[in-house]
Scaffold this motif. Structure first.
Motif, PDB file in Angstrom:
ATOM      1  N   VAL A   1       9.086   2.083   8.853  1.00  0.00           N
ATOM      2  CA  VAL A   1       8.302   0.871   9.118  1.00  0.00           C
ATOM      3  C   VAL A   1       7.422   0.543   7.913  1.00  0.00           C
ATOM      4  N   GLN A   2       6.769   1.554   7.342  1.00  0.00           N
ATOM      5  CA  GLN A   2       5.916   1.341   6.177  1.00  0.00           C
ATOM      6  C   GLN A   2       6.719   0.813   4.993  1.00  0.00           C
ATOM      7  N   THR A   3       7.909   1.375   4.788  1.00  0.00           N
ATOM      8  CA  THR A   3       8.751   0.935   3.681  1.00  0.00           C
ATOM      9  C   THR A   3       9.242  -0.489   3.892  1.00  0.00           C
ATOM     10  N   ALA A   4       9.573  -0.834   5.130  1.00  0.00           N
ATOM     11  CA  ALA A   4      10.026  -2.198   5.422  1.00  0.00           C
ATOM     12  C   ALA A   4       8.913  -3.216   5.177  1.00  0.00           C
ATOM     13  N   ARG A   5       7.674  -2.835   5.467  1.00  0.00           N
ATOM     14  CA  ARG A   5       6.541  -3.763   5.317  1.00  0.00           C
ATOM     15  C   ARG A   5       6.029  -3.864   3.890  1.00  0.00           C
ATOM     16  N   PHE A   6       5.942  -2.723   3.201  1.00  0.00           N
ATOM     17  CA  PHE A   6       5.285  -2.704   1.901  1.00  0.00           C
ATOM     18  C   PHE A   6       6.206  -2.334   0.741  1.00  0.00           C
ATOM     19  N   GLY A   7       7.456  -1.968   1.051  1.00  0.00           N
ATOM     20  CA  GLY A   7       8.382  -1.611  -0.003  1.00  0.00           C
ATOM     21  C   GLY A   7       8.195  -0.185  -0.485  1.00  0.00           C
ATOM     22  N   LEU A   8       8.895   0.153  -1.554  1.00  0.00           N
ATOM     23  CA  LEU A   8       8.838   1.508  -2.107  1.00  0.00           C
ATOM     24  C   LEU A   8       7.666   1.609  -3.084  1.00  0.00           C
ATOM     25  N   THR A   9       6.479   1.498  -2.547  1.00  0.00           N
ATOM     26  CA  THR A   9       5.281   1.653  -3.360  1.00  0.00           C
ATOM     27  C   THR A   9       5.128   3.113  -3.779  1.00  0.00           C
ATOM     28  N   GLU A  10       4.201   3.348  -4.699  1.00  0.00           N
ATOM     29  CA  GLU A  10       3.981   4.715  -5.156  1.00  0.00           C
ATOM     30  C   GLU A  10       3.554   5.614  -4.008  1.00  0.00           C
ATOM     31  N   ALA A  11       2.713   5.085  -3.116  1.00  0.00           N
ATOM     32  CA  ALA A  11       2.257   5.877  -1.970  1.00  0.00           C
ATOM     33  C   ALA A  11       3.405   6.191  -1.025  1.00  0.00           C
ATOM     34  N   ASN A  12       4.275   5.208  -0.759  1.00  0.00           N
ATOM     35  CA  ASN A  12       5.415   5.454   0.131  1.00  0.00           C
ATOM     36  C   ASN A  12       6.411   6.424  -0.480  1.00  0.00           C
ATOM     37  N   ARG A  13       6.603   6.348  -1.782  1.00  0.00           N
ATOM     38  CA  ARG A  13       7.490   7.304  -2.447  1.00  0.00           C
ATOM     39  C   ARG A  13       6.950   8.735  -2.295  1.00  0.00           C
ATOM     40  N   ARG A  14       5.644   8.849  -2.452  1.00  0.00           N
ATOM     41  CA  ARG A  14       5.011  10.161  -2.320  1.00  0.00           C
ATOM     42  C   ARG A  14       5.154  10.686  -0.895  1.00  0.00           C
ATOM     43  N   ARG A  15       4.979   9.810   0.090  1.00  0.00           N
ATOM     44  CA  ARG A  15       5.112  10.222   1.488  1.00  0.00           C
ATOM     45  C   ARG A  15       6.552  10.606   1.811  1.00  0.00           C
ATOM     46  N   LEU A  16       7.517   9.852   1.278  1.00  0.00           N
ATOM     47  CA  LEU A  16       8.919  10.191   1.511  1.00  0.00           C
ATOM     48  C   LEU A  16       9.274  11.537   0.872  1.00  0.00           C
ATOM     49  N   MET A  17       8.668  11.820  -0.261  1.00  0.00           N
ATOM     50  CA  MET A  17       8.909  13.105  -0.905  1.00  0.00           C
ATOM     51  C   MET A  17       8.353  14.255  -0.063  1.00  0.00           C
ATOM     52  N   CYS A  18       7.173  14.049   0.515  1.00  0.00           N
ATOM     53  CA  CYS A  18       6.589  15.081   1.374  1.00  0.00           C
ATOM     54  C   CYS A  18       7.460  15.317   2.606  1.00  0.00           C
ATOM     55  N   LEU A  19       7.953  14.236   3.201  1.00  0.00           N
ATOM     56  CA  LEU A  19       8.824  14.387   4.370  1.00  0.00           C
ATOM     57  C   LEU A  19      10.122  15.073   3.979  1.00  0.00           C
ATOM     58  N   SER A  20      10.614  14.808   2.773  1.00  0.00           N
ATOM     59  CA  SER A  20      11.827  15.482   2.298  1.00  0.00           C
ATOM     60  C   SER A  20      11.618  16.991   2.249  1.00  0.00           C
ATOM     61  N   MET A  21      10.481  17.418   1.721  1.00  0.00           N
ATOM     62  CA  MET A  21      10.166  18.852   1.671  1.00  0.00           C
ATOM     63  C   MET A  21      10.096  19.428   3.079  1.00  0.00           C
ATOM     64  N   PHE A  22       9.453  18.694   3.984  1.00  0.00           N
ATOM     65  CA  PHE A  22       9.309  19.145   5.365  1.00  0.00           C
ATOM     66  C   PHE A  22      10.671  19.259   6.041  1.00  0.00           C
ATOM     67  N   TRP A  23      11.531  18.272   5.834  1.00  0.00           N
ATOM     68  CA  TRP A  23      12.845  18.250   6.489  1.00  0.00           C
ATOM     69  C   TRP A  23      13.730  19.386   5.989  1.00  0.00           C
ATOM     70  N   HIS A  24      13.735  19.603   4.683  1.00  0.00           N
ATOM     71  CA  HIS A  24      14.546  20.700   4.137  1.00  0.00           C
ATOM     72  C   HIS A  24      13.980  22.052   4.563  1.00  0.00           C
TER      73      HIS A  24
END
Length: 209
Positions: A166-189
């Protein structure tokens, strides 16, 4: 350390450290998240240790050979492994700033995660229907606690995933969203690695007892 005193008209003096280094936004996010993952490692380590001690106490109840369906568990493991791969594709498309493709891979990851949870809940429901409830024996108590805790983590990960979509759809791949996606990637793996431990230590070794 040098300190400058800045005064402006009709205002109180402001103390400013001249040689203070910059603190860019999100600079400590990854370090903080690594610390969180290490604390989560301790939680799962304690749960694995508890299962290792109590996993052989059946109290004249059902044993792993009576309850586990390795084909179903293997299918469940496949769902989680595939979700880890698709999340990797999401990160690759994120690096190329392709919002649509990133969202698509995240959605596929979420579907695999839901499939994993669905199969796990089906397994739990079947076991409880057979009378293998957590209070039946120490083995079942430790089993439901360990596997259920992992399932809760996957659930929270899915909620986080939808939130970031939802955040990415609203605000795009901002630096903050990229950082959050990276954190979730670590969590998921991380959850993927923990599940491999569960599959090996709980299910495979359980069938050999």
């Amino acid at each position: 350390m040098s300190v400058a005193i800045i005064t402006t008209q009709d205002s109180e003096p402001v103390f400013h450290v001249i040689d203070e280094h910059d603190h860019p936004e999100g600079a400590s996010t990854m370090l903080g998240f690594w610390i969180y993952l290490m604390s989560d490692c301790l939680i799962f380590a304690m749960l694995f240790a508890t299962y290792g001690v109590l996993g052989g106490n059946y109290a004249a109840g059902p044993a792993p050979k009576d309850l586990f369906d390795l084909k179903l568990v293997a299918l469940n493991t496949t769902m989680l492994l595939l979700s880890s791969i698709t999340y990797g594709f999401a990160m690759l498309t994120m690096e190329k700033s392709r919002i649509g493709a990133t969202q698509a891979w995240l959605a596929i990851t979420g579907l695999f995660g839901l499939a994993f949870l669905g199969i796990e809940l089906t397994e739990f429901a079947h076991m409880i229907h057979e009378g293998a409830t957590p209070q039946r024996s120490a083995f079942l108590s430790s089993f439901f606690t360990l596997v259920g805790t992992h399932g809760l983590h996957v659930t929270f990960g899915l909620v986080w995933l939808v939130t970031l979509m939802v955040q990415t759809a609203r605000f795009g791949l901002t630096e903050a969203n990229r950082r959050r996606l990276m954190c979730l990637s670590m969590f998921w793996h991380f959850l993927d690695v923990v599940w491999i431990g569960v599959f090996t230590f709980v299910y495979l070794l359980g069938m050999l007892r």
